[in-house]
Design an enzyme around this catalytic site. Structure first.
Site, PDB file in Angstrom:
ATOM      1  CB  SER A 144      46.922  33.307  40.434  1.00 50.09           C
ATOM      2  OG  SER A 144      46.621  34.081  39.299  1.00 50.09           O
ATOM      3  CE1 TYR A 157      48.442  38.298  42.437  1.00 49.01           C
ATOM      4  CE2 TYR A 157      48.131  37.248  40.311  1.00 49.01           C
ATOM      5  CZ  TYR A 157      47.704  37.485  41.605  1.00 49.01           C
ATOM      6  OH  TYR A 157      46.535  36.906  42.054  1.00 49.01           O
TER       7      TYR A 157
HETATM    8  P1  NAP Z   1      41.491  41.556  47.734  1.00 51.30           P
HETATM    9  O1  NAP Z   1      40.025  41.812  47.813  1.00 51.30           O
HETATM   10  O2  NAP Z   1      42.428  42.651  47.346  1.00 51.30           O
HETATM   11  O3  NAP Z   1      41.961  40.868  49.088  1.00 51.30           O
HETATM   12  C1  NAP Z   1      43.300  40.684  49.416  1.00 51.30           C
HETATM   13  C2  NAP Z   1      43.386  40.488  50.914  1.00 51.30           C
HETATM   14  O4  NAP Z   1      44.773  40.438  51.295  1.00 51.30           O
HETATM   15  C3  NAP Z   1      42.766  41.650  51.680  1.00 51.30           C
HETATM   16  O5  NAP Z   1      42.155  41.152  52.836  1.00 51.30           O
HETATM   17  C4  NAP Z   1      43.970  42.495  52.010  1.00 51.30           C
HETATM   18  O6  NAP Z   1      43.812  43.333  53.123  1.00 51.30           O
HETATM   19  C5  NAP Z   1      44.954  41.390  52.346  1.00 51.30           C
HETATM   20  N1  NAP Z   1      46.304  41.903  52.443  1.00 51.30           N
HETATM   21  C6  NAP Z   1      47.006  42.552  51.483  1.00 51.30           C
HETATM   22  N2  NAP Z   1      48.215  42.909  51.976  1.00 51.30           N
HETATM   23  C7  NAP Z   1      48.245  42.459  53.262  1.00 51.30           C
HETATM   24  C8  NAP Z   1      49.234  42.525  54.296  1.00 51.30           C
HETATM   25  N3  NAP Z   1      50.430  43.078  54.096  1.00 51.30           N
HETATM   26  N4  NAP Z   1      48.925  41.977  55.495  1.00 51.30           N
HETATM   27  C9  NAP Z   1      47.720  41.414  55.719  1.00 51.30           C
HETATM   28  N5  NAP Z   1      46.762  41.323  54.782  1.00 51.30           N
HETATM   29  C10 NAP Z   1      47.041  41.842  53.566  1.00 51.30           C
HETATM   30  O7  NAP Z   1      41.746  40.438  46.653  1.00 51.30           O
HETATM   31  P2  NAP Z   1      41.202  38.971  46.474  1.00 51.30           P
HETATM   32  O8  NAP Z   1      40.898  38.821  45.060  1.00 51.30           O
HETATM   33  O9  NAP Z   1      40.180  38.591  47.484  1.00 51.30           O
HETATM   34  O10 NAP Z   1      42.555  38.161  46.739  1.00 51.30           O
HETATM   35  C11 NAP Z   1      42.697  37.100  47.631  1.00 51.30           C
HETATM   36  C12 NAP Z   1      43.755  36.138  47.104  1.00 51.30           C
HETATM   37  O11 NAP Z   1      43.285  35.564  45.879  1.00 51.30           O
HETATM   38  C13 NAP Z   1      45.088  36.821  46.759  1.00 51.30           C
HETATM   39  O12 NAP Z   1      46.147  35.953  47.097  1.00 51.30           O
HETATM   40  C14 NAP Z   1      44.987  36.978  45.256  1.00 51.30           C
HETATM   41  O13 NAP Z   1      46.238  37.052  44.645  1.00 51.30           O
HETATM   42  C15 NAP Z   1      44.252  35.712  44.887  1.00 51.30           C
HETATM   43  N6  NAP Z   1      43.610  35.712  43.582  1.00 51.30           N
HETATM   44  C16 NAP Z   1      42.587  36.579  43.269  1.00 51.30           C
HETATM   45  C17 NAP Z   1      42.008  36.513  42.020  1.00 51.30           C
HETATM   46  C18 NAP Z   1      40.899  37.409  41.592  1.00 51.30           C
HETATM   47  O14 NAP Z   1      40.488  37.356  40.419  1.00 51.30           O
HETATM   48  N7  NAP Z   1      40.343  38.232  42.443  1.00 51.30           N
HETATM   49  C19 NAP Z   1      42.455  35.577  41.084  1.00 51.30           C
HETATM   50  C20 NAP Z   1      43.478  34.728  41.428  1.00 51.30           C
HETATM   51  C21 NAP Z   1      44.036  34.791  42.678  1.00 51.30           C
HETATM   52  P3  NAP Z   1      43.532  44.926  52.908  1.00 51.30           P
HETATM   53  O15 NAP Z   1      42.067  45.024  52.620  1.00 51.30           O
HETATM   54  O16 NAP Z   1      43.949  45.490  54.219  1.00 51.30           O
HETATM   55  O17 NAP Z   1      44.393  45.361  51.759  1.00 51.30           O
END
Ligand code: NAP
Length: 252
Positions: A144, A157
Site C-alpha cells: 500500500s 493498517y
Molecule cells: P476490497 O474490495 O475490500 O477487497 C478485499 C478482498 O479481501 C475481498 O475479496 C474480501 O472479501 C477479502 N477478504 C477480507 N477479509 C477476508 C478474510 N478474512 N478471508 C478471505 N478474504 C477476505 O478491497 P481492495 O481495495 O480490492 O483490496 C485488495 C488489497 O489491496 C488489500 O490488501 C488492500 O489492503 C490493498 N490495497 C487497496 C488499496 C485501494 O485503494 N483500494 C490501496 C492499497 C492497497 P469479502 O468481499 O468477503 O470481504
C-alpha cells in the site's frame, strides 16, 4: 522473441478475489493463460464467470484467510484440482479506521492477522509446496502507499502494510536461491470497497484526487500489467521489490 509474459499452463492462487483489485488481478492472470484458485469467504460467482469466459479454469476455495489452517487447505485444494502451484497473490486485506487514542485490540489484531501474519504463513505453505515440486514460483504481496507513509486514523493498517514491504524483502533474501521470486505491488488510491468510506468523505476525497499526478483514482484494471509482469518470466531477476501502481502519488 518468445512471449515472456505468457502464463499458459501455470496455476495461480489468489486470496480475496470476489471483488476489487483481487478480481482485476485474477482476471489478468487468466487472460495471460493461468488457471486460478480463488480463496474467499463467500462464493465469487462474478469472478468465476469472468475467468471461465477467458477459457481458463477457476477453482473456488471457501475459507477465512485470517485462520492459520486456511494456508494448508488452499494449497491442498490447488494440488488436488490442478496438480501443482506456480503463483501466489496475497491480496486479501482489511482496514479499520479510528483515532490511535481510541484504537481497540480487536481492530489491531484483526488487521494484523489477515494483512501480514497470514501473508507470511500463506507464503510459507506455498514455498514448501514449490520446493517439494522441485519447480520455481512467484509470490506477489499486496502492499500500500501506507507501506511508505503514516496514513490518517489507520494505525494497524499502516503497521501491517509496512510489515508487508519488509516481509517481501526478508522472504526474497531466503527464497531467491530456491527459485522463488517474492515481490509486491503497492497500489495507490483505487476505486474499490476498501476506499468507499474515503471516497464518500468529500474533503478527503478531493484532497486525495488533487494530489494524484495522473488526475484520477486507480481501478482494478490498472493492476493487470504489473501483476502479469511479476507473475511471469519477464521479472525473473526481480526479487524483493515493491512496485508502486499509484498514478504518481509517491513521486509527488
Ligand atoms: P476490497 O474490495 O475490500 O477487497 C478485499 C478482498 O479481501 C475481498 O475479496 C474480501 O472479501 C477479502 N477478504 C477480507 N477479509 C477476508 C478474510 N478474512 N478471508 C478471505 N478474504 C477476505 O478491497 P481492495 O481495495 O480490492 O483490496 C485488495 C488489497 O489491496 C488489500 O490488501 C488492500 O489492503 C490493498 N490495497 C487497496 C488499496 C485501494 O485503494 N483500494 C490501496 C492499497 C492497497 P469479502 O468481499 O468477503 O470481504
Amino acid at each position: 522473441m518468445n512471449n515472456m509474459f505468457d502464463l499458459s499452463g501455470k496455476v495461480a492462487i489468489i486470496t480475496g478475489c470476489n471483488t476489487g483489485l483481487g478480481q482485476g488481478m485474477a482476471l489478468a492472470l487468466a487472460q495471460a493463460g493461468a488457471d486460478i484458485v480463488g480463496v474467499n469467504r463467500s462464493v465469487p460467482s462474478e469472478t468465476a464467470a469472468l475467468i471461465e469466459k477467458t477459457g481458463r479454469r477457476f477453482h473456488s476455495v471457501i475459507a477465512d484467510m485470517s485462520k492459520i489452517e486456511t494456508a494448508d487447505l488452499a494449497i491442498k485444494e490447488a494440488i488436488s484440482t490442478f496438480g501443482k502451484v506456480d503463483i501466489l497473490v496475497n491480496n486479501a486485506g482489511i482496514i479499520r479506521r479510528n483515532d490511535a487514542i481510541d484504537f481497540t485490540e480487536q481492530d489491531w489484531d484483526d488487521v494484523m492477522d489477515l494483512n501480514v501474519k497470514m501473508v507470511f504463513f500463506m507464503s510459507q505453505a506455498f514455498a514448501k509446496q514449490v520446493i517439494s515440486q522441485k519447480s520455481t514460483g512467484n509470490i506477489i504481496n499486496i502492499a500500500s502507499m501506507l507501506s511508505y507513509q503514516g496514513g490518517i486514523r489507520v494505525p494497524s493498517y499502516t503497521s501491517s502494510k509496512s510489515g508487508v514491504l519488509g516481509l517481501t524483502k526478508a522472504l526474497a533474501n531466503e527464497w531467491a536461491q530456491k527459485g522463488i521470486n517474492v515481490n509486491a505491488i503497492a497500489p495507490g488510491y483505487m476505486e474499490t470497497n476498501n476506499t468507499e468510506a474515503l471516497r464518500a468523505d468529500e474533503n478527503r476525497s478531493s484532497e486525495i484526487l488533487g494530489r494524484i499526478p495522473a488526475g484520477r483514482w486507480g481501478t482494478p484494471d490498472d493492476m493487470a500489467g504489473p501483476i502479469v509482469f511479476l507473475a511471469s518470466d519477464a521479472s525473473r531477476y526481480v526479487h524483493g521489490y515493491t512496485i508502486a501502481v499509484d498514478g504518481g502519488w509517491l513521486a509527488r
